[in-house]
Structure formats: C-alpha cells, structure tokens
Design a protein around this motif. Sequence first.
Motif, PDB file in Angstrom:
ATOM      1  N   TYR A  61      53.367  47.533  13.505  1.00  0.00           N
ATOM      2  CA  TYR A  61      53.055  48.952  13.344  1.00  0.00           C
ATOM      3  C   TYR A  61      53.694  49.468  12.065  1.00  0.00           C
ATOM      4  O   TYR A  61      54.535  48.809  11.458  1.00  0.00           O
ATOM      5  CB  TYR A  61      53.485  49.762  14.572  1.00  0.00           C
ATOM      6  CG  TYR A  61      54.913  49.567  15.023  1.00  0.00           C
ATOM      7  CD1 TYR A  61      55.934  50.387  14.553  1.00  0.00           C
ATOM      8  CD2 TYR A  61      55.243  48.582  15.944  1.00  0.00           C
ATOM      9  CE1 TYR A  61      57.239  50.230  14.978  1.00  0.00           C
ATOM     10  CE2 TYR A  61      56.549  48.412  16.375  1.00  0.00           C
ATOM     11  CZ  TYR A  61      57.542  49.239  15.889  1.00  0.00           C
ATOM     12  OH  TYR A  61      58.831  49.075  16.316  1.00  0.00           O
ATOM     13  N   ASP A  62      53.258  50.673  11.667  1.00  0.00           N
ATOM     14  CA  ASP A  62      53.787  51.255  10.428  1.00  0.00           C
ATOM     15  C   ASP A  62      55.040  52.082  10.696  1.00  0.00           C
ATOM     16  O   ASP A  62      55.525  52.146  11.828  1.00  0.00           O
ATOM     17  CB  ASP A  62      52.718  52.073   9.705  1.00  0.00           C
ATOM     18  CG  ASP A  62      52.242  53.288  10.489  1.00  0.00           C
ATOM     19  OD1 ASP A  62      52.900  53.673  11.479  1.00  0.00           O
ATOM     20  OD2 ASP A  62      51.209  53.856  10.122  1.00  0.00           O
ATOM     21  N   LYS A  64      55.507  55.159  11.002  1.00  0.00           N
ATOM     22  CA  LYS A  64      55.342  56.261  11.954  1.00  0.00           C
ATOM     23  C   LYS A  64      55.070  55.768  13.376  1.00  0.00           C
ATOM     24  O   LYS A  64      54.937  56.575  14.285  1.00  0.00           O
ATOM     25  CB  LYS A  64      54.199  57.166  11.508  1.00  0.00           C
ATOM     26  CG  LYS A  64      54.480  57.861  10.189  1.00  0.00           C
ATOM     27  CD  LYS A  64      53.314  58.705   9.763  1.00  0.00           C
ATOM     28  CE  LYS A  64      53.581  59.336   8.409  1.00  0.00           C
ATOM     29  NZ  LYS A  64      52.422  60.084   7.920  1.00  0.00           N
ATOM     30  N   ASN A  66      52.370  53.882  14.231  1.00  0.00           N
ATOM     31  CA  ASN A  66      50.935  53.671  14.446  1.00  0.00           C
ATOM     32  C   ASN A  66      50.576  52.218  14.180  1.00  0.00           C
ATOM     33  O   ASN A  66      51.142  51.587  13.285  1.00  0.00           O
ATOM     34  CB  ASN A  66      50.124  54.569  13.514  1.00  0.00           C
ATOM     35  CG  ASN A  66      50.441  56.038  13.720  1.00  0.00           C
ATOM     36  OD1 ASN A  66      50.612  56.482  14.855  1.00  0.00           O
ATOM     37  ND2 ASN A  66      50.556  56.782  12.639  1.00  0.00           N
ATOM     38  N   GLN A  69      46.005  48.978  10.808  1.00  0.00           N
ATOM     39  CA  GLN A  69      44.588  48.635  10.909  1.00  0.00           C
ATOM     40  C   GLN A  69      44.238  47.442  10.027  1.00  0.00           C
ATOM     41  O   GLN A  69      43.554  46.528  10.449  1.00  0.00           O
ATOM     42  CB  GLN A  69      43.720  49.844  10.521  1.00  0.00           C
ATOM     43  CG  GLN A  69      43.956  51.063  11.376  1.00  0.00           C
ATOM     44  CD  GLN A  69      43.660  50.811  12.845  1.00  0.00           C
ATOM     45  OE1 GLN A  69      42.795  50.041  13.196  1.00  0.00           O
ATOM     46  NE2 GLN A  69      44.414  51.466  13.705  1.00  0.00           N
TER      47      GLN A  69
END
Length: 145
Positions: A61-62, A64, A66, A69
């Motif tokens: 995940y990043d 933040k 999220n 993708q």
Amino acid sequence: MKSQLLIALVFSIFLAGCQTSGVLLRETPLGVSETRKVIMSVIGEVREVSENGRELFSKYYDRKGNPIQSMDMAKERYYSHLIVLGDRRPYDISVEVMVEARDSDGGWELVDRDDHKAQVLADKLKKALNQSRDSRNVIDDFRSF
C-alpha cells in the motif's frame, strides 16, 4: 573511575544494539487460528503467509494506506509484517510496517520501518482481538448459569 565509565559505555552500546522496531502486543487471548483470522480482518487479504501460519505479510500500500494500483509507477511502497510469537497461549504479536523504495536497478529495497503506522495498526488489532474474544460463544466454567 575510568573502568566504571568503560563498563557503562560498553553496557549502553550493548543495550542500544538490542533495540527493535515495531510494536509488540503482549499476551493476546486467542489461539493461533483465531488470531490469524482477526489479523486478516484488520489488514485485509494477505500477500503471503508462512508455512506454519504465524507470519503474515499484507499486500503493498501507499503512504496513505491505499492499495497500490500500478506497481510500475510507484516509487515507494509499504507493507505490514505480523508475527504470532510463542509456543502456547497467551501469544505475543509483533507488528511492523516496512517501507521499501525503488533502487537503481528497478527492484525494491528496504529503506525504513514506520513505527507510527505500526502503532496505529497494533491499536486496531488489539481492539479487534478484544472484540473477537468478547463475541466468542464459549461456556464459562465459572459462570455456567
């Protein structure tokens, strides 16, 4: 006096070398399989689980939180690494959040650990573990009626 100072210096260097990053949840109430289910409910679908089921890696995940993708465009990525420690109940759980960055070859290398994100994740996990324990349908030997 100098020998005491030397001993104190060596001792402090030894203790500084023993520091670990991440967060340790002590004496969690559930069994290994139940703990694994709770962990997966908190971090979502896992990327990898060890052979004995005690070590779990979240998906990437990043910053933040999220999901990433497209890994081709990402310059850094995070993932959670959780380990169920101990040979019997109550278990301890080690929670670490790792930060990887692109290296010059286009691969990934570990560059840091995010203890703040690990603490946030550990707090969520602790809350979920306690809720799971409270919602179990187990007969209490001490209060049978």
